[in-house]
Enzyme design. Structure first.
Site, short mmCIF file in Angstrom:
data_model
loop_
_atom_site.label_atom_id
_atom_site.label_comp_id
_atom_site.label_asym_id
_atom_site.label_seq_id
_atom_site.Cartn_x
_atom_site.Cartn_y
_atom_site.Cartn_z
N THR A 28 -1.14 -44.99 -53.82
CA THR A 28 -1.01 -45.99 -52.75
C THR A 28 -1.13 -47.41 -53.27
O THR A 28 -0.44 -48.31 -52.79
CB THR A 28 -2.11 -45.75 -51.69
OG1 THR A 28 -1.89 -44.46 -51.14
CG2 THR A 28 -2.07 -46.77 -50.58
N ASP A 71 3.31 -40.10 -56.25
CA ASP A 71 2.20 -39.86 -55.33
C ASP A 71 1.35 -38.80 -56.05
O ASP A 71 1.90 -37.83 -56.59
CB ASP A 71 2.75 -39.30 -54.02
CG ASP A 71 1.66 -39.11 -52.98
OD1 ASP A 71 1.77 -39.70 -51.90
OD2 ASP A 71 0.70 -38.34 -53.25
N SER A 72 0.05 -38.97 -56.07
CA SER A 72 -0.76 -38.07 -56.91
C SER A 72 -0.78 -36.63 -56.41
O SER A 72 -1.30 -35.75 -57.07
CB SER A 72 -2.17 -38.62 -57.10
OG SER A 72 -2.96 -38.40 -55.96
N SER A 73 -0.19 -36.37 -55.25
CA SER A 73 -0.04 -34.96 -54.83
C SER A 73 0.92 -34.24 -55.77
O SER A 73 0.96 -33.02 -55.81
CB SER A 73 0.49 -34.90 -53.41
OG SER A 73 -0.38 -35.61 -52.57
N THR A 103 -5.32 -41.60 -54.95
CA THR A 103 -6.68 -41.10 -54.71
C THR A 103 -6.72 -39.58 -54.44
O THR A 103 -7.73 -38.94 -54.69
CB THR A 103 -7.32 -41.81 -53.50
OG1 THR A 103 -6.46 -41.65 -52.36
CG2 THR A 103 -7.53 -43.28 -53.78
N ASP A 104 -5.61 -39.03 -53.95
CA ASP A 104 -5.65 -37.63 -53.51
C ASP A 104 -6.13 -36.66 -54.60
O ASP A 104 -6.91 -35.76 -54.32
CB ASP A 104 -4.28 -37.19 -52.97
CG ASP A 104 -3.94 -37.85 -51.64
OD1 ASP A 104 -4.84 -38.46 -51.04
OD2 ASP A 104 -2.78 -37.75 -51.21
N GLN A 292 -19.39 -24.10 -51.57
CA GLN A 292 -18.59 -24.91 -50.65
C GLN A 292 -19.34 -26.16 -50.20
O GLN A 292 -18.74 -27.08 -49.67
CB GLN A 292 -18.21 -24.07 -49.42
CG GLN A 292 -17.24 -22.97 -49.74
CD GLN A 292 -16.91 -22.08 -48.55
OE1 GLN A 292 -17.08 -22.47 -47.40
NE2 GLN A 292 -16.43 -20.89 -48.82
N CYS A 293 -20.66 -26.19 -50.43
CA CYS A 293 -21.45 -27.40 -50.10
C CYS A 293 -21.22 -28.44 -51.19
O CYS A 293 -21.20 -28.11 -52.37
CB CYS A 293 -22.94 -27.10 -50.09
SG CYS A 293 -23.42 -25.91 -48.85
N1 ASP Z 1 -1.08 -39.99 -51.40
C1 ASP Z 1 -1.64 -41.05 -52.19
C2 ASP Z 1 -1.81 -40.54 -53.62
O1 ASP Z 1 -2.73 -39.85 -53.90
C3 ASP Z 1 -2.94 -41.50 -51.63
C4 ASP Z 1 -3.62 -42.64 -52.36
O2 ASP Z 1 -3.24 -43.09 -53.40
O3 ASP Z 1 -4.62 -43.12 -51.83
O4 ASP Z 1 -0.99 -40.85 -54.46
#
Ligand code: ASP
Length: 356
Positions: A28, A71-73, A103-104, A292-293
């Protein structure tokens, strides 16, 4: 591979006090809204420099190296190895490294790099943003500039304060393999429930020295280039049925499973479930027990519902995050072929990712 590199000289007349390589992977931070739709898409990073002119006021040299922005996905182990290779190739040219990342999956990348960069003795800091850098309220500028400052920080004797992989976000510096994205809309997106912050960046930078990895002047970076993706998650939930468990544990070529259990590492005691676990371990597949915690740790044997797991040889993940656990398995299976050695390495901290 030839990468596009842009060099920024500081405007200060003093000689620069450090040199930082910034590797831009996407996310992002460097996205724009598509003209037609409302979707965010990555854009050419050269425009980011126009958007953060203040980086020229920092008293160190900055070089930008851009990968194909994603996009980090879409992040994957090949890119993790590519990042490790870039850092290895450029290691002697720069004092520190900042990786701009979505961030993902940032916590996965930070964890993977912490394993791949063996004997690291320079800072590698990942950061990103919740809003694109061109948006007035964006958190990108602060995250980016402070990450650069942290990366260039040295102790009184001139050695780097940091010599490990970290995540910097919203005033907090975290150990990379302890970090987790816990918020998708708040600016305060990253947390480290089981390990203290390495620094808090307010008016001053408050370093948490006892928890920062000690600098080793003799360490010589060695990178690993193999990650084995024959791994899977098995997340338990009340009602999980035999077919789901058997399908995951029966995946062909599978070498290891991160089993996400309840609380302090507890699992159902149904006969069919325990039998599936026992039989899987007998086939040589390693099962790694992660809670999972987000806070606390796995203590196999504390409850009757985890005693059997310990007896049949499930490996305790203690207080490791799921992100650090799955990438640790990929790293260990990429490095070791001996089953007993893999089990031993999984159960012990490799680079501060878990407490024992
Ligand atoms: N979908 C974005 C990514 O991970 C989200 C981000 O960067 O905050 O590339």
């Amino acid at each position: 591979m030839a990468y596009n590199k842009i060099h920024i000289n500081p405007i200060s007349p003093e000689p620069p006090r450090a040199s930082v390589l910034v590797i831009y992977t996407g996310g992002t931070l460097g996205m724009v809204y598509e003209t037609k739709g409302k979707q965010l898409v990555p854009f050419n990073f050269e425009q980011v420099i126009e958007k953060v002119p203040e980086i020229r006021r920092l008293d160190f040299e900055i070089t930008f190296l851009t990968l194909n922005p994603i996009d980090s996905s879409n992040m994957n182990p090949d890119i993790w190895v590519e990042l490790a290779k870039i850092i290895d190739d450029q290691y002697n040219l720069y004092d520190s490294f900042v990786i701009l990342h979505g961030t993902d999956t940032m916590a996965y990348t930070a964890s993977a790099l912490s394993y791949l960069l063996e004997d690291l003795n320079k800072p590698v800091i990942l950061t990103g943003a919740q809003l694109p850098i061109g948006v007035a309220r964006s958190d990108a500028r602060e995250n980016f500039i402070t990450a650069l400052e942290l990366a260039a920080s040295v102790r009184e004797d001139g050695t780097p304060v940091l010599s490990e992989v970290c995540v910097y976000f919203n005033s907090r510096l975290l150990r990379g393999n302890r970090s987790k994205k816990q918020e998708s809309s708040d600016f305060n997106a990253f947390h480290s429930e089981n390990y203290p912050h390495l620094a808090n960046a307010g008016v001053r930078i408050d370093w948490n020295f006892p928890f920062i990895k000690a600098y080793n002047p003799d360490a010589k970076l060695k990178i690993r280039e193999q990650l084995d993706t024959n791994v899977a998650f098995l997340k338990l939930f009340p009602g999980i049925n035999k077919q789901v468990v058997q399908s995951i544990l029966g995946i062909s070529g599978l070498k290891g499973v991160v089993m996400e259990t309840y609380g302090a590492g507890n699992a159902p005691t149904d006969e069919w479930f325990l039998e599936a676990i026992r039989e899987t371990i007998e086939r040589g597949i390693i099962i790694f027990n992660v809670s999972q915690c987000d806070g606390g740790r796995v203590a196999q044997g504390q409850y009757q519902t985890s005693k059997y797991l310990k007896q049949v040889g499930v490996v305790s993940g203690s207080d490791i995050t799921a992100e650090a656990a799955i990438t640790k398995m990929m790293y260990i299976f990429g490095k070791e072929t001996d089953h007993a050695k893999c089990v031993e390495m999984l159960g012990m901290p490799v680079c501060g990712e878990m407490s024992v």
